[in-house]
Design an enzyme around this catalytic site. Structure first.
Site, PDB file in Angstrom:
ATOM      1  N   HIS A 116       0.876  -1.181   0.000  1.00 18.77           N
ATOM      2  CA  HIS A 116       0.000   0.000   0.000  1.00 18.77           C
ATOM      3  C   HIS A 116       0.912   1.231   0.000  1.00 18.77           C
ATOM      4  CE1 HIS A 116      -2.786   2.965   1.747  1.00 18.77           C
ATOM      5  NE2 HIS A 116      -3.774   2.136   1.437  1.00 18.77           N
ATOM      6  N   ASP A 193       3.549  -4.343   7.669  1.00 25.10           N
ATOM      7  CA  ASP A 193       2.298  -3.604   7.526  1.00 25.10           C
ATOM      8  C   ASP A 193       1.157  -4.590   7.796  1.00 25.10           C
ATOM      9  OD1 ASP A 193      -0.006  -2.384   6.766  1.00 25.10           O
ATOM     10  OD2 ASP A 193       0.676  -1.767   4.780  1.00 25.10           O
ATOM     11  N   GLN A 196      -4.226  -4.848   7.056  1.00 26.44           N
ATOM     12  CA  GLN A 196      -5.281  -5.777   6.639  1.00 26.44           C
ATOM     13  C   GLN A 196      -5.242  -7.073   7.461  1.00 26.44           C
ATOM     14  OE1 GLN A 196      -7.722  -5.099   4.646  1.00 26.44           O
ATOM     15  NE2 GLN A 196      -6.932  -3.186   3.816  1.00 26.44           N
ATOM     16  N   LYS A 219     -10.003  -0.196  10.536  1.00 28.42           N
ATOM     17  CA  LYS A 219     -10.299  -1.420   9.773  1.00 28.42           C
ATOM     18  C   LYS A 219     -10.700  -2.562  10.715  1.00 28.42           C
ATOM     19  CE  LYS A 219      -6.834  -0.194   6.309  1.00 28.42           C
ATOM     20  NZ  LYS A 219      -7.543   0.325   5.156  1.00 28.42           N
ATOM     21  N   CYS A 356      -4.737   2.341  -3.712  1.00 25.48           N
ATOM     22  CA  CYS A 356      -3.465   2.804  -3.111  1.00 25.48           C
ATOM     23  C   CYS A 356      -2.360   1.778  -3.291  1.00 25.48           C
ATOM     24  CB  CYS A 356      -3.622   3.145  -1.638  1.00 25.48           C
ATOM     25  SG  CYS A 356      -4.754   4.493  -1.351  1.00 25.48           S
TER      26      CYS A 356
END
Ligand SMILES: Cc1ncc(COP(=O)(O)O)c(C=O)c1O
Length: 399
Positions: A116, A193, A196, A219, A356
């Site tokens: 991202h 990261d 998600q 999220k 993104c």
């Protein structure tokens, strides 16, 4: 599905015709998370760590209890390893800022085309500013990060590895463990990261052994404006504060100053207090309902959708084997944004565009795709409605 589950999200009640299929961008917000924030604003509104009076002390306790919750959520070794930020983007920028003083020409950062922009851009800039080499992870035929190949790519020149745990476009889970082991063998640090990953799979930073990890509250059924930067204590303690100011300073002289220990050292100024307090019930809910349940439900819906999409020759699916409930596709010869307008008229919320992750769209050789992402409040009825409208969109754009 738990029958009362939808009632836990006021947005569903307030938008009765809404089919929300964009949880990878931002999930709906849990009622108890909203209640905790409203309660803070209505009953208190005091700052943290400053006022030595009941409301100030209570607010500080609630804020710090949320830190404990996050530490438990990702199995951190100690609560001081959790820093509250504005979101994954800010966490990544804080890290890149720090490494700008440490990296030099000849050093290497390994990242991937699945990243991202939040994880890619800070490290692209870091590489440019320091003359560091940016190397992209080998992807396999399905465009998964190929862990075995990445292990081979890591060398004594590698200083940082920055990778997504779960791709926001492909829904692939990265097999991080061997990469992290190899990175540590050569003295490199690994930044994960987990934006998600956090809502979909259990995270155990100690088992993973990553050095830093970031995710966002919004999220995970929680508020916007709050994110996490996790770091192993020793690594985090080295970080140059990205911001300096109130709440993090210990002694100030005319020309010198000293800072508090972690975690305050990296949380200058008044933090997003309400949002931090609102994050705890959201993470607790994920823990209570269980990542296994969330993932199973999302994959159940994903399979139904993919099986249906595969019967339509006018659909191209980019990730038929996604690991979590994210499906990315296009109607052949119809622009994704046109499909989105059509879906939106029918109260169906999906994400279209580059998500993104522009490097990935280049790999797809397209400027935009449609992304459907599932969460616990979705059901088979949502898929039925989506498919009806997709079919009529296809018919509409043929004429
Ligand atoms: C994989 C991934 N990383 C980072 C981000 C950025 O998160 P935020 O906008 O909350 O900083 C997102 C958000 O879409 C994401 O999906």
């Amino acid at each position: 599905m738990e029958s009362t589950l939808k009632s836990r999200f006021k947005a569903i009640d307030k938008n009765p015709s809404l089919v929300y299929l964009d949880s990878a961008a931002s999930s709906l917000k849990l009622n108890t998370s909203l209640d905790a924030m409203i309660d803070y604003y209505e009953r208190s509104g005091a700052n943290i760590g400053r006022g030595n009076y009941v409301l100030g002390i209570e607010t500080t306790q609630a804020y710090e209890a949320s830190r404990d919750m996050v530490a438990a959520f990702i199995h951190a070794n100690q609560r001081e390893e959790i820093i509250f930020t504005k979101g994954t983007t800010q966490s990544m920028n804080m890290l890149a800022y720090h490494f700008e003083k440490l990296l030099k020409i000849g050093d290497e950062i390994i990242t991937s085309e699945l990243e991202h922009s939040a994880a890619l851009l800070p490290f692209q800039r870091l590489a440019k500013n320091t003359g560091t080499t940016l190397t992209y992870a080998v992807l396999d035929q399905e465009l998964r990060i190929d862990s075995e190949e990445v292990v081979k790519q890591i060398s004594s020149l590698t200083k940082l590895v920055v990778l997504t745990y779960v791709s926001n476009v492909m829904g692939y889970i990265t097999h991080l463990k061997p990469i992290i082991e190899k990175a540590h063998q050569v003295g490199a640090l690994v930044i994960v990261d987990a934006a998600q990953a956090a809502p979909h799979i259990p995270i155990d930073v100690q088992t993973l052994d990553c050095d830093f990890l970031a995710f966002s509250g919004h999220k995970c059924f929680g508020p916007t404006g709050v994110g996490i930067l996790y770091g192993k204590y020793e690594a985090l303690n080295q970080l140059t504060p990205f911001e300096v100011g109130g709440g993090m300073v210990d002694e100030v002289d005319l020309y010198e100053q000293t800072y508090f220990e972690l975690p305050e050292r990296l949380e200058a100024g008044t933090p997003p207090i309400a949002e931090v307090i609102g994050l705890a019930p959201a993470l607790r809910y994920i823990k209570d309902i269980g990542h296994e349940y969330i993932l199973k439900h999302a994959k159940f819906l994903q399979k139904i959708l993919i099986d249906e999409l595969k019967t339509r020759s006018y659909i191209h699916i980019y990730n038929p084997n996604a690991d979590i409930g994210i499906t990315t596709f296009n109607i052949k010869n119809v622009h994704a944004h046109d499909v989105q307008s059509f879906l939106s008229e029918h109260h169906i919320a999906v994400r279209t565009g580059h998500h993104c992750a522009k490097l990935l769209q280049k790999r797809f050789q397209t400027s935009a795709t449609i992304r459907v992402s599932f969460q616990i409040y979705n059901d088979e009825e949502d898929i039925k409605k989506l498919l009806e409208v997709i079919d009529s969109a296809f018919q509409f754009f043929q004429t």
